[in-house]
Design a protein around this motif. Structure first.
Motif, PDB file in Angstrom:
ATOM      1  N   THR A 256      37.927  50.552  44.832  1.00 14.82           N
ATOM      2  CA  THR A 256      37.875  49.098  44.723  1.00 14.82           C
ATOM      3  C   THR A 256      37.165  48.466  45.911  1.00 14.82           C
ATOM      4  O   THR A 256      37.445  48.792  47.066  1.00 14.82           O
ATOM      5  CB  THR A 256      39.306  48.520  44.608  1.00 14.82           C
ATOM      6  OG1 THR A 256      39.893  48.998  43.393  1.00 14.82           O
ATOM      7  CG2 THR A 256      39.278  46.997  44.583  1.00 14.82           C
TER       8      THR A 256
ATOM      9  N   TYR B 272      40.949  47.657  36.217  1.00 15.95           N
ATOM     10  CA  TYR B 272      40.369  46.313  36.323  1.00 15.95           C
ATOM     11  C   TYR B 272      41.168  45.421  37.283  1.00 15.95           C
ATOM     12  O   TYR B 272      41.502  44.283  36.955  1.00 15.95           O
ATOM     13  CB  TYR B 272      40.292  45.666  34.938  1.00 15.95           C
ATOM     14  CG  TYR B 272      39.541  46.474  33.922  1.00 15.95           C
ATOM     15  CD1 TYR B 272      38.151  46.476  33.891  1.00 15.95           C
ATOM     16  CD2 TYR B 272      40.227  47.255  32.993  1.00 15.95           C
ATOM     17  CE1 TYR B 272      37.445  47.233  32.961  1.00 15.95           C
ATOM     18  CE2 TYR B 272      39.525  48.018  32.060  1.00 15.95           C
ATOM     19  CZ  TYR B 272      38.147  48.008  32.049  1.00 15.95           C
ATOM     20  OH  TYR B 272      37.458  48.758  31.135  1.00 15.95           O
TER      21      TYR B 272
ATOM     22  N   THR C 182      35.572  37.522  42.811  1.00 15.43           N
ATOM     23  CA  THR C 182      36.244  37.390  41.524  1.00 15.43           C
ATOM     24  C   THR C 182      37.314  36.315  41.564  1.00 15.43           C
ATOM     25  O   THR C 182      37.423  35.479  40.663  1.00 15.43           O
ATOM     26  CB  THR C 182      36.871  38.738  41.103  1.00 15.43           C
ATOM     27  OG1 THR C 182      35.861  39.745  41.092  1.00 15.43           O
ATOM     28  CG2 THR C 182      37.488  38.639  39.719  1.00 15.43           C
TER      29      THR C 182
ATOM     30  N   HIS D 139      34.578  43.669  37.992  1.00 16.14           N
ATOM     31  CA  HIS D 139      35.160  45.004  38.120  1.00 16.14           C
ATOM     32  C   HIS D 139      34.098  46.067  37.846  1.00 16.14           C
ATOM     33  O   HIS D 139      33.590  46.183  36.742  1.00 16.14           O
ATOM     34  CB  HIS D 139      36.344  45.185  37.169  1.00 16.14           C
ATOM     35  CG  HIS D 139      36.048  44.798  35.748  1.00 16.14           C
ATOM     36  ND1 HIS D 139      36.407  43.579  35.239  1.00 16.14           N
ATOM     37  CD2 HIS D 139      35.416  45.445  34.748  1.00 16.14           C
ATOM     38  CE1 HIS D 139      36.022  43.488  33.987  1.00 16.14           C
ATOM     39  NE2 HIS D 139      35.410  44.613  33.658  1.00 16.14           N
TER      40      HIS D 139
ATOM     41  N   TYR E  63      39.861  41.686  38.088  1.00 15.38           N
ATOM     42  CA  TYR E  63      39.843  40.786  36.935  1.00 15.38           C
ATOM     43  C   TYR E  63      41.255  40.453  36.480  1.00 15.38           C
ATOM     44  O   TYR E  63      41.603  39.284  36.281  1.00 15.38           O
ATOM     45  CB  TYR E  63      39.056  41.415  35.788  1.00 15.38           C
ATOM     46  CG  TYR E  63      38.904  40.489  34.604  1.00 15.38           C
ATOM     47  CD1 TYR E  63      37.996  39.431  34.647  1.00 15.38           C
ATOM     48  CD2 TYR E  63      39.670  40.654  33.449  1.00 15.38           C
ATOM     49  CE1 TYR E  63      37.856  38.561  33.565  1.00 15.38           C
ATOM     50  CE2 TYR E  63      39.538  39.795  32.374  1.00 15.38           C
ATOM     51  CZ  TYR E  63      38.626  38.755  32.432  1.00 15.38           C
ATOM     52  OH  TYR E  63      38.491  37.886  31.381  1.00 15.38           O
TER      53      TYR E  63
END
Length: 250
Positions: free
Chosen positions: A117, A169, A125, A109, A172
């Motif tokens: 993003t 985040y 991820t 992130h 994540y």
């Protein structure tokens, strides 16, 4: 119950209550992914130095000097690479694994908001944090079936809790939430075969990912996790705990 007793015996050995040589045949074999630094490295140190048979993996073993210094068996593994996983399984042919600790993970992130993003980053991820642990578990399932403990640990995070979501985040959080769900399904299937599959939150730890301002050291986190693992039994299959043994809401 028997699994909990057996691991408790092993933890007693680790704690120095009795020498490993006094209880022949009780030493567990534990495989830890992402073992070249942070929580993974500390996990190997605490297990290896107290008499456990430990296999630690790293993407680049040639650069894992600290891991090699523990005396553990070091193996190459990229959790996102099918060929790497197949090669590891072949090298471990005939080896029984009592406990698999899927620790390898990334933060993934850097965006300050959803509008910023980067979905390419999110792909990576999920590949590491969600699919990686499942790939490892699948590849090593025959080895785990040979083990006495048949325990699979996913190092997750409370940031994967939907109820506890505080925003941000995106990658994540979502990758850990997905890992939790994958483990829940795994637990339902493998629980019937004598497995215990759990997800754990190690705390906010002072590592490269957690940062110097985090709450606890790797030593404290790993000690707590080992205590939690010592008490695991069939009734814990599919559960979500923190490093102090407290249940975390899904």
């Amino acid at each position: 119950m028997l699994k909990a007793i057996a691991f408790t015996v092993c933890v007693s050995i680790m704690a120095g209550v009795c020498p490993a040589s006094a209880i022949a045949g009780t030493v567990m074999t534990v495989l830890v992914t992402g073992a070249n630094r942070g929580i993974g490295l500390e996990m190997v140190k605490q297990l290896q130095s107290r008499g456990m048979d430990v296999i630690g993996t790293a993407r680049k073993p040639g650069e894992a000097a600290e891991l090699k210094a523990t005396g553990a068996r070091v193996e190459q593994l990229d959790v996102t690479d099918a060929d790497s996983l197949a090669a590891l399984a072949r090298r471990l042919d005939g080896v029984k694994i009592d406990m698999l600790i899927n620790n390898a993970g990334i933060g993934g992130h850097t965006a300050a908001s959803f509008a910023e993003t980067d979905f390419t980053q999110l792909d990576k991820t999920f590949a590491v944090n969600t699919l990686g642990p499942m790939r490892v578990t699948q590849a090593l399932l025959p080895h785990l079936r040979r083990g006495e403990q048949k325990t699979v640990i996913q190092i997750s995070s409370r940031m994967g809790s939907i109820e506890g979501n505080e925003g941000g985040y995106y990658g994540y959080r979502a990758s850990k939430t997905a890992l939790n769900m994958m483990n829940s399904s795994l637990a339902l299937e493998l629980g019937e075969q004598g497995f215990t599959c759990v997800v754990v939150h190690p705390g906010w730890v002072q590592t490269d990912m957690g940062g110097a301002g985090a709450d606890i050291t790797p030593e404290v986190s790993v000690k707590g996790l080992l205590d939690v693992f010592a008490g695991l039994g069939p009734g814990d299959n599919g559960k979500f705990y923190d490093y102090q043994g407290k249940k975390i809401p899904w």
